[in-house]
Design an enzyme around this catalytic site. Structure first.
Site, mmCIF file in Angstrom:
data_model
loop_
_atom_site.group_PDB
_atom_site.id
_atom_site.type_symbol
_atom_site.label_atom_id
_atom_site.label_comp_id
_atom_site.label_asym_id
_atom_site.label_seq_id
_atom_site.Cartn_x
_atom_site.Cartn_y
_atom_site.Cartn_z
ATOM 1 N N SER A 1 0.917 -6.109 -13.697
ATOM 2 C CA SER A 1 1.881 -6.114 -14.791
ATOM 3 C C SER A 1 1.508 -7.286 -15.701
ATOM 4 O O SER A 1 0.737 -8.170 -15.278
ATOM 5 C CB SER A 1 3.279 -6.342 -14.199
ATOM 6 N N TYR B 1 9.488 -10.449 -8.825
ATOM 7 C CA TYR B 1 8.560 -9.396 -9.260
ATOM 8 C C TYR B 1 7.268 -10.014 -9.782
ATOM 9 O O TYR B 1 6.171 -9.599 -9.409
ATOM 10 C CB TYR B 1 9.248 -8.552 -10.336
HETATM 11 P P1 NAP Z 1 9.235 3.829 -11.066
HETATM 12 O O1 NAP Z 1 9.438 4.906 -12.077
HETATM 13 O O2 NAP Z 1 10.392 3.016 -10.627
HETATM 14 O O3 NAP Z 1 8.492 4.465 -9.800
HETATM 15 C C1 NAP Z 1 8.223 3.674 -8.685
HETATM 16 C C2 NAP Z 1 7.796 4.554 -7.532
HETATM 17 O O4 NAP Z 1 7.681 3.716 -6.380
HETATM 18 C C3 NAP Z 1 8.820 5.631 -7.205
HETATM 19 O O5 NAP Z 1 8.160 6.824 -6.847
HETATM 20 C C4 NAP Z 1 9.546 5.033 -6.006
HETATM 21 O O6 NAP Z 1 10.098 5.994 -5.113
HETATM 22 C C5 NAP Z 1 8.412 4.296 -5.316
HETATM 23 N N1 NAP Z 1 8.938 3.305 -4.392
HETATM 24 C C6 NAP Z 1 9.789 2.285 -4.672
HETATM 25 N N2 NAP Z 1 10.130 1.662 -3.547
HETATM 26 C C7 NAP Z 1 9.491 2.283 -2.538
HETATM 27 C C8 NAP Z 1 9.473 2.112 -1.126
HETATM 28 N N3 NAP Z 1 10.231 1.195 -0.510
HETATM 29 N N4 NAP Z 1 8.694 2.930 -0.383
HETATM 30 C C9 NAP Z 1 7.965 3.897 -0.962
HETATM 31 N N5 NAP Z 1 7.955 4.135 -2.291
HETATM 32 C C10 NAP Z 1 8.723 3.333 -3.058
HETATM 33 O O7 NAP Z 1 8.168 2.769 -11.604
HETATM 34 P P2 NAP Z 1 6.925 2.933 -12.613
HETATM 35 O O8 NAP Z 1 7.344 2.374 -13.896
HETATM 36 O O9 NAP Z 1 6.332 4.282 -12.519
HETATM 37 O O10 NAP Z 1 5.951 1.839 -11.972
HETATM 38 C C11 NAP Z 1 4.742 2.180 -11.308
HETATM 39 C C12 NAP Z 1 3.947 0.908 -11.147
HETATM 40 O O11 NAP Z 1 3.617 0.372 -12.432
HETATM 41 C C13 NAP Z 1 4.676 -0.215 -10.417
HETATM 42 O O12 NAP Z 1 3.769 -0.900 -9.591
HETATM 43 C C14 NAP Z 1 5.159 -1.128 -11.531
HETATM 44 O O13 NAP Z 1 5.329 -2.439 -11.088
HETATM 45 C C15 NAP Z 1 4.015 -0.990 -12.511
HETATM 46 N N6 NAP Z 1 4.362 -1.318 -13.906
HETATM 47 C C16 NAP Z 1 5.181 -0.509 -14.626
HETATM 48 C C17 NAP Z 1 5.459 -0.824 -15.957
HETATM 49 C C18 NAP Z 1 6.357 0.037 -16.812
HETATM 50 O O14 NAP Z 1 6.615 -0.335 -17.987
HETATM 51 N N7 NAP Z 1 6.851 1.182 -16.336
HETATM 52 C C19 NAP Z 1 4.882 -1.964 -16.556
HETATM 53 C C20 NAP Z 1 4.044 -2.762 -15.788
HETATM 54 C C21 NAP Z 1 3.787 -2.416 -14.454
HETATM 55 P P3 NAP Z 1 11.576 6.610 -5.387
HETATM 56 O O15 NAP Z 1 11.476 7.375 -6.666
HETATM 57 O O16 NAP Z 1 11.775 7.454 -4.202
HETATM 58 O O17 NAP Z 1 12.494 5.436 -5.477
#
Ligand code: NAP
Length: 254
Positions: free
Chosen positions: A162, A175
């Protein structure tokens, strides 16, 4: 060679330029957000995707979507990283080796944001929860899967960082710390395995329209954000053999 840098995504057009056929790729957090789209895209490019996540109904929905599109049949591993132990990862690795022989790709995507709060108010429970899911899970899963990765002709392990994984930001304590540690783990592995067939890199997705982003910035206009689909060229590049020489890099998807 291992280099520390924040590179931008290489010039790439569409995910379709990549060929992932005959590859087996495990995606964590495959049921939602970026992980869901990466799983669908990898399957579309011919990969057999192992869908790992904590909400079975979401994983089943991705499975159904992949099957309906006629892509290779995926596998599902229901696992909550919060409670997962080394023995879960070892069992998982044994099953993967038994069923698929080896693992070509591992996308560590699952993470939680935790609560954004002043440093002085971070609780031990919450800090441990964020580190357990965002860091420890990826660490011990990678460790267990090293033998399966070593059996692939070329294997790619991709961690997710991130913007706050290389530059700290007020109130993003747990985080941000977990993402700094993720980049450190990636670089350590990349250096240690630099003479192997396994490469280790990091993607920084940047602001992307998902549930996590909405939690962090509830008041912003989400229609202006990139979607997970927009990021897929880089996610596919890292799994494709054209990135075989890239090791130890953190690359921005935007
Ligand atoms: P998201 O929509 O919240 O999706 C996160 C995923 O991780 C979901 O499928 C969730 O499962 C799963 N997860 C969370 N806790 C878990 C656990 N205890 N065991 C197994 N699975 C778990 O997030 P996203 O935005 O797609 O983020 C994906 C990655 O990109 C992350 O590493 C995040 O830090 C990074 N990131 C995102 C952004 C952004 O702007 N979106 C920016 C920088 C970095 P459930 O759906 O079942 O809860």
């Amino acid at each position: 060679m291992t280099l520390k840098s924040q590179l931008r995504a290489p010039d790439m057009n569409l995910p379709e330029q990549f060929d992932l056929s005959n590859k087996t790729i495990l995606v964590t957090g495959a049921g939602d957000g970026i992980g869901r789209v990466a799983s669908l895209t990898y399957a579309k490019l011919g990969a057999t995707v192992i869908l790992l996540g904590r909400t079975v109904s979401k994983l089943e929905a991705v499975y159904d979507e992949i099957m309906a599109a006629g892509y290779p049949e995926p596998a599902i591993i229901p696992l909550d990283l919060q409670g997962a132990t080394v023995s879960h990862y070892e069992q998982m690795a044994a099953t993967i080796e038994e069923q698929f022989g080896h693992l070509d790709g591992l996308l560590h995507n699952a993470s939680i944001l935790g609560n954004l709060r002043p440093f002085a108010q971070i609780t031990e429970k919450e800090f441990n929860q964020v580190m357990q899911i965002n860091l420890n899970g990826a660490l011990f899963m990678t460790q267990a899967l090293l033998p399966a990765l070593a059996k692939a002709p070329h294997a790619s392990v991709v961690f997710t960082s991130s913007g706050v994984g290389s530059k700290g930001r007020a109130y993003w304590g747990s985080y941000a710390i977990s993402k700094f540690a993720t980049e450190g783990m990636m670089e350590t592995l990349a250096d240690e395995y630099s003479n192997s067939t396994i490469r280790f890199n990091c993607i920084n997705p940047g602001a992307t329209k998902t549930a996590m982003r909405a939690k962090a910035f509830p008041a912003e206009d989400a229609s202006k954000l990139k979607t997970a689909e927009d990021l897929m060229p880089l996610y596919c590049y890292f799994m494709d053999d054209s990135s075989t020489d890239i090791n130890g890099q953190t690359i921005k998807a935007q």
